[in-house]
Design a protein around this motif. Sequence first.
Motif, PDB file in Angstrom:
ATOM      1  N   CYS A 186      -6.133   4.657   6.137  1.00  0.00           N
ATOM      2  CA  CYS A 186      -6.071   3.205   6.433  1.00  0.00           C
ATOM      3  C   CYS A 186      -5.984   2.497   5.017  1.00  0.00           C
ATOM      4  CB  CYS A 186      -7.420   2.890   6.961  1.00  0.00           C
ATOM      5  SG  CYS A 186      -9.030   3.222   5.933  1.00  0.00           S
ATOM      6  N   PHE A 187      -5.523   1.182   5.179  1.00  0.00           N
ATOM      7  CA  PHE A 187      -5.418   0.635   4.061  1.00  0.00           C
ATOM      8  C   PHE A 187      -6.026  -0.876   3.901  1.00  0.00           C
ATOM      9  CE2 PHE A 187      -1.686  -0.469   7.067  1.00  0.00           C
ATOM     10  CZ  PHE A 187      -1.507  -1.728   6.823  1.00  0.00           C
ATOM     11  N   VAL A 206       0.706   9.685  10.101  1.00  0.00           N
ATOM     12  CA  VAL A 206       1.806  10.275   9.827  1.00  0.00           C
ATOM     13  C   VAL A 206       1.782  11.866   9.928  1.00  0.00           C
ATOM     14  CG1 VAL A 206       3.380  10.574   7.623  1.00  0.00           C
ATOM     15  CG2 VAL A 206       1.862   8.675   7.633  1.00  0.00           C
ATOM     16  N   ILE A 207       3.229  12.099  10.576  1.00  0.00           N
ATOM     17  CA  ILE A 207       3.249  13.560  11.047  1.00  0.00           C
ATOM     18  C   ILE A 207       4.146  14.380  10.187  1.00  0.00           C
ATOM     19  CG2 ILE A 207       2.116  13.483  13.137  1.00  0.00           C
ATOM     20  CD1 ILE A 207       4.914  12.987  14.406  1.00  0.00           C
ATOM     21  N   THR A 208       4.155  15.593   9.858  1.00  0.00           N
ATOM     22  CA  THR A 208       5.312  16.134   9.040  1.00  0.00           C
ATOM     23  C   THR A 208       5.846  17.573   9.899  1.00  0.00           C
ATOM     24  OG1 THR A 208       4.294  17.737   7.868  1.00  0.00           O
ATOM     25  CG2 THR A 208       4.222  15.443   6.826  1.00  0.00           C
ATOM     26  N   SER A 209       7.016  17.892   9.562  1.00  0.00           N
ATOM     27  CA  SER A 209       7.564  19.241  10.135  1.00  0.00           C
ATOM     28  C   SER A 209       6.966  20.252   9.601  1.00  0.00           C
ATOM     29  CB  SER A 209       9.176  18.914   9.804  1.00  0.00           C
ATOM     30  OG  SER A 209       9.444  19.084   8.497  1.00  0.00           O
ATOM     31  N   SER A 210       6.300  20.125   8.586  1.00  0.00           N
ATOM     32  CA  SER A 210       5.343  21.031   7.857  1.00  0.00           C
ATOM     33  C   SER A 210       4.206  21.461   8.715  1.00  0.00           C
ATOM     34  CB  SER A 210       5.186  20.889   6.419  1.00  0.00           C
ATOM     35  OG  SER A 210       4.346  19.969   6.451  1.00  0.00           O
ATOM     36  N   GLY A 211       4.092  20.476   9.891  1.00  0.00           N
ATOM     37  CA  GLY A 211       2.812  20.561  10.692  1.00  0.00           C
ATOM     38  C   GLY A 211       1.539  19.962  10.137  1.00  0.00           C
ATOM     39  N   LYS A 230      -6.508   4.999   2.044  1.00  0.00           N
ATOM     40  CA  LYS A 230      -7.747   6.279   2.364  1.00  0.00           C
ATOM     41  C   LYS A 230      -7.496   6.948   3.357  1.00  0.00           C
ATOM     42  CE  LYS A 230     -12.702   5.959   3.048  1.00  0.00           C
ATOM     43  NZ  LYS A 230     -13.814   5.015   3.148  1.00  0.00           N
ATOM     44  N   LYS A 231      -7.785   8.239   3.090  1.00  0.00           N
ATOM     45  CA  LYS A 231      -7.330   9.090   4.218  1.00  0.00           C
ATOM     46  C   LYS A 231      -8.583   9.222   5.220  1.00  0.00           C
ATOM     47  CE  LYS A 231      -5.972  13.167   2.856  1.00  0.00           C
ATOM     48  NZ  LYS A 231      -5.624  14.520   2.236  1.00  0.00           N
ATOM     49  N   ILE A 232      -8.267   9.228   6.429  1.00  0.00           N
ATOM     50  CA  ILE A 232      -9.388   9.036   7.599  1.00  0.00           C
ATOM     51  C   ILE A 232      -9.490  10.711   7.977  1.00  0.00           C
ATOM     52  CG2 ILE A 232     -10.064   8.311   9.800  1.00  0.00           C
ATOM     53  CD1 ILE A 232      -8.457   5.778   9.089  1.00  0.00           C
ATOM     54  N   SER A 233      -8.363  11.345   8.226  1.00  0.00           N
ATOM     55  CA  SER A 233      -8.340  12.615   8.795  1.00  0.00           C
ATOM     56  C   SER A 233      -7.089  13.133   8.483  1.00  0.00           C
ATOM     57  CB  SER A 233      -8.498  12.473  10.409  1.00  0.00           C
ATOM     58  OG  SER A 233      -7.609  12.124  11.027  1.00  0.00           O
ATOM     59  N   TYR A 234      -7.196  14.605   8.344  1.00  0.00           N
ATOM     60  CA  TYR A 234      -6.055  15.367   7.913  1.00  0.00           C
ATOM     61  C   TYR A 234      -6.280  16.744   8.816  1.00  0.00           C
ATOM     62  CZ  TYR A 234      -3.267  18.719   5.325  1.00  0.00           C
ATOM     63  OH  TYR A 234      -2.220  19.593   5.018  1.00  0.00           O
ATOM     64  N   ALA A 249       0.991  -1.236   0.073  1.00  0.00           N
ATOM     65  CA  ALA A 249      -0.221  -0.080  -0.119  1.00  0.00           C
ATOM     66  C   ALA A 249       0.754   1.250   0.072  1.00  0.00           C
ATOM     67  CB  ALA A 249      -0.812   0.105   1.172  1.00  0.00           C
ATOM     68  N   GLN A 250       0.406   2.284  -0.373  1.00  0.00           N
ATOM     69  CA  GLN A 250       0.942   3.704  -0.523  1.00  0.00           C
ATOM     70  C   GLN A 250       0.128   4.784  -0.279  1.00  0.00           C
ATOM     71  OE1 GLN A 250       0.389   1.865  -3.727  1.00  0.00           O
ATOM     72  NE2 GLN A 250       1.867   0.102  -3.029  1.00  0.00           N
ATOM     73  N   TYR A 251       0.900   5.818   0.119  1.00  0.00           N
ATOM     74  CA  TYR A 251       0.142   7.058   0.262  1.00  0.00           C
ATOM     75  C   TYR A 251       0.969   8.345   0.075  1.00  0.00           C
ATOM     76  CZ  TYR A 251      -2.423  10.601   3.080  1.00  0.00           C
ATOM     77  OH  TYR A 251      -3.097  11.886   3.363  1.00  0.00           O
ATOM     78  N   ARG A 252       0.483   9.502  -0.713  1.00  0.00           N
ATOM     79  CA  ARG A 252       1.017  10.569  -0.869  1.00  0.00           C
ATOM     80  C   ARG A 252       0.861  11.641   0.310  1.00  0.00           C
ATOM     81  NH1 ARG A 252       3.898  10.002  -5.578  1.00  0.00           N
ATOM     82  NH2 ARG A 252       3.186   8.116  -6.738  1.00  0.00           N
TER      83      ARG A 252
END
Length: 373
Positions: free
Chosen positions: A354-355, A343-348, A364-368, A320-323
């Motif tokens: 989920c996959f 996943v967390i990023t330094s860009s905040g 599939k994005k659950i929350s952002y 599985a992959q996610y961008r």
Amino acid sequence: MQGGDHGGDQGRTLFVRFNQTGGCFACGTEAGIRVYNCDPFKETIRRNFGVAQGRAGALQSQGGGGNGKGHGGGGVCAFGGIGMVEMLFRSNLFAIVGGGEFPAFPTEKVLIWDDHQCKWIGELGFHSRVLGVRLRRDKIVVALKNKIFIYNFEDLKQLQQLESVDNPLGLCALSSQQDKAVLVCPGLQVGQIRIEHLDHRRSNFINGAHTSNLACVALSLDGSLVASASEKGTLVRIWRTTPRENTGEYLEQELRRGSDRAQIYSIAFSPSNAYLAATSSKGTVHIWPIISSQHDASQTLTTVWKRFVPDYFNSKWSLAQYRLGDDSTSACSFGTKENTLVVITSSGKFHKVCFDLAEGGECKKISYISFSS
């Protein structure tokens, strides 16, 4: 020194890292630290550390909230940067290192912050910059450019000192399971992995784990498996932390991220060791199933064919992959369910996805959520 200014601009995020179980994460910013719970997403701690600018130009840290008084007749800056913050599970204890343009503390020191008491309870000083810190309930590990120091957490007494090849990223991984204290770090040669069994003072070395410098290492929660990637970033290899009794081999599986070079930012095992995820400078997340070679009927054939077939065909591609949408530094951790990933990023940015365990494909994005403000 009192902490607790919950207002004000935190500035740029300098550092992001999950705690040992992945249930929450901490950020080092240009003003202090922030801690977030993952499920449900919520900010739980915000501490600002002011910096006093002395007459001689030396920076001296003040208490949380930036309310301390200046030293040497100098004023107090609005914030002090935190370049590294390591949590101890969900406890009130943190290991903190200064960072950024105006560090809250010298970058050669590790300070232990008790957030319940809002005070500093310990300090470790070094002759060079601290590049990595890891905690478990009984030990503190500090990585410098060519050395790894191990301390007893209770009294900060030094237990061991290890030598390593140049380690500019401060790579080290420490198991969190109480009855299995395992430390993984670069060895004495390029591409070599050192596995230190701390309770037994026993070292194992995986020679030639990679042909180039290590770029990322990670341990499974139970300390039985270690994953590694080199600065090339095309492959992730999974190793046992103890060799097989019958063959003495360490390699479990070889996973392929892609064919182009990339920097692997983070690697994470699922709690059951059934899956592994990695993030990279390509702005992508890859997830692979882990198959123990002890239960892989094709292992014998694979070992034979590896002599004749290039690594490109031997390695396993991701399920599985996610961008992520940006290439900033990132960290990943599996959620409470086997098929969820945070996943967390330094860009905040906070991503929860989920996959499909069987079909894989795009996650599939659950929350952002953006937490940079």
